[in-house]
Write a protein that holds these residues in place. Structure first.
Motif, short mmCIF file in Angstrom:
data_model
loop_
_atom_site.label_atom_id
_atom_site.label_comp_id
_atom_site.label_asym_id
_atom_site.label_seq_id
_atom_site.Cartn_x
_atom_site.Cartn_y
_atom_site.Cartn_z
N VAL A 189 -31.78 13.12 -33.50
CA VAL A 189 -30.55 13.19 -33.45
C VAL A 189 -29.58 13.25 -32.09
CG1 VAL A 189 -28.45 14.55 -34.89
CG2 VAL A 189 -30.88 13.55 -36.27
N ASN A 190 -28.94 12.94 -31.66
CA ASN A 190 -29.11 13.29 -29.97
C ASN A 190 -27.18 13.80 -30.36
OD1 ASN A 190 -26.70 10.95 -30.32
ND2 ASN A 190 -27.78 10.38 -28.70
N LYS A 191 -26.54 14.01 -31.57
CA LYS A 191 -25.81 14.57 -31.27
C LYS A 191 -25.13 15.85 -31.08
CE LYS A 191 -22.91 10.78 -29.83
NZ LYS A 191 -23.85 10.37 -29.80
N ASP A 201 -27.18 16.44 -26.90
CA ASP A 201 -26.61 17.27 -27.38
C ASP A 201 -27.11 17.79 -29.05
OD1 ASP A 201 -24.52 18.30 -25.30
OD2 ASP A 201 -23.51 16.33 -25.62
N GLY A 202 -27.72 17.20 -29.31
CA GLY A 202 -28.41 17.92 -31.16
C GLY A 202 -29.23 19.30 -31.15
N VAL A 203 -29.99 19.56 -29.44
CA VAL A 203 -30.23 20.22 -29.56
C VAL A 203 -29.90 21.75 -30.43
CG1 VAL A 203 -32.30 19.32 -27.85
CG2 VAL A 203 -30.34 20.99 -27.11
N VAL A 243 -39.10 4.59 -36.14
CA VAL A 243 -37.89 5.89 -35.75
C VAL A 243 -36.42 5.44 -36.23
CG1 VAL A 243 -37.54 7.15 -33.83
CG2 VAL A 243 -39.85 6.36 -34.19
N GLN A 244 -36.05 5.93 -36.64
CA GLN A 244 -34.64 6.17 -36.77
C GLN A 244 -33.99 7.08 -36.25
OE1 GLN A 244 -31.81 4.60 -37.60
NE2 GLN A 244 -30.51 5.51 -39.87
N SER A 245 -32.91 6.55 -34.36
CA SER A 245 -31.97 7.04 -34.27
C SER A 245 -30.31 7.34 -34.34
CB SER A 245 -31.93 6.61 -33.13
OG SER A 245 -33.23 6.61 -32.35
N TRP A 246 -30.12 8.75 -34.76
CA TRP A 246 -29.03 9.16 -35.62
C TRP A 246 -27.48 9.26 -34.26
CZ3 TRP A 246 -27.33 8.62 -40.58
CH2 TRP A 246 -28.82 7.99 -41.68
#
Lengths: 110, 138, 102
Positions: free
Chosen positions: C7-9, C35-37, C98-101
């Motif tokens: 998750v990168n958002k 930004d997911g962090v 791997v699934q990238s959201w």
């Protein structure tokens, strides 16, 4: 494009600004000034060194009005004015001094 | 010369976290460039925009330029009004002490440093936003 | 099939975090990057969601992205594993997909 100083070659952009900030040394500044038909003296170095310190702290080259104001604060009102700075750097204090200082062209400089 | 200078109230609204998108850096550059035009400029940090002002940003690991120290130069560019949305901080478990202190120097008072930061509620922010001539959102 | 979800958002920006968690199964892992962090920090309005998920899935956050944003590692929710790029690669190979959201 490249600039040759003391047998070494440094990458510069199409306007002669140094590509890599860390390449800079005083010989490079002197060579750039010489190519413009100028010789750097103590008064020039005060401004060049100020610009390098400003960049180190804020990660930007200051706009000319910011430079003028800050020079006035640091070196005295008689130096913090465009007349004095343009006499030192006739191609524009921010543009020309930043180039000699090895900084990118100031943000907001067209 | 001779023409009456028109001064408008400009507000730049910053709503995104830094580094994940280019918005934060672009906004900062636009602000610095437009500071040359002698307008009445303020900056708002709301939603994820509050992360732009976090202390201790270290970008070596992601290989991007750390532009967080540039916010400290805003005072030199005559930008003295910075609004931070209090509720946005609270939702994120942050407090004003997690953010950089931004100041401007008052030349008339021997360069005394004065705070540029105003912590405001959403109601207060709404009121300030509605007084602006131009609002730009990033 | 074991799946790594990234998750990168920011959780405040869109609903990737809840969509992602709704698709997770017992052998899933979730890695927060960019930004997911923000999702793994204590005392945000999403902290409870992460704490509930920790009992079900492995949750990771990428250290360079936390550091870049000035997010203190001390304020990361307990149980979330902080990883570097090398472990990111390992996680990718250890899972079947791997699934990238986004």
């Amino acid at each position: 494009m490249a600039l040759e100083v003391n047998g070494k070659s440094y990458e510069v952009d199409e306007e002669g600004y140094l590509a890599n900030l860390n390449d800079w040394d005083a010989d490079i500044a002197n060579a750039m000034a010489e190519a413009d038909g100028a010789a750097l003296e103590d008064n020039h170095w005060e401004v060049i060194n100020f610009l390098r310190e400003y960049y180190e702290e804020y990660q930007i080259a200051p706009a000319v009005r910011v430079l003028t104001k800050q020079i006035g604060k640091k070196l005295g009102k008689e130096k913090g004015n465009s007349k004095y700075l343009y006499e030192l750097f006739p191609y524009g204090p921010a543009k020309q001094a930043c180039k000699y200082a090895g900084l990118p062209k100031p943000t907001g400089c067209v | 010369m001779g023409e009456e200078a028109i001064i408008k109230k400009f507000m730049y609204v910053n709503r995104k976290s830094p580094y994940g998108t280019i918005y934060a850096l672009e906004s900062l550059e636009v602000v610095l460039i437009s500071a040359a035009f002698d307008q009445d400029v303020s900056l708002t940090f709301t939603d994820d925009g509050v992360y732009q002002l976090m202390k201790n940003q270290k970008t070596e690991g992601i290989g991007m330029k750390n532009f967080s120290s540039t916010y400290s130069a805003l005072g030199d560019y005559e930008i003295k009004k910075i609004y931070i949305d209090k509720e946005s901080l609270e939702e994120r478990g942050l407090s004003i002490s997690d953010l950089q202190e931004l100041v401007w120097e008052d030349e008339d008072e021997d360069y005394a440093e004065k705070s540029s930061i105003n912590l405001v509620s959403r109601d207060e922010l709404s009121e300030i936003m509605n007084q602006q001539d131009i609002v730009m959102s990033f | 099939m074991s799946m790594l979800h990234t998750v990168n958002k920011s959780p405040f920006e869109n609903s990737s975090i809840s969509s992602c968690l709704a698709m997770c199964t017992n052998d899933s892992s979730v890695l927060f990057i960019e930004d997911g962090v923000i999702s793994v920090m204590k005392s945000t309005k999403f902290s409870d969601l992460i704490m509930d998920s920790l009992s079900k899935y492995k949750i990771y956050a990428l250290k360079p992205d936390l550091e870049a944003r000035g997010l203190s590692l001390d304020n990361v929710i307990d149980g979330v594993e902080i990883v570097g790029y090398d472990e990111f690669v390992d996680l990718t190979t250890e899972h079947d997909s791997v699934q990238s959201w986004l």
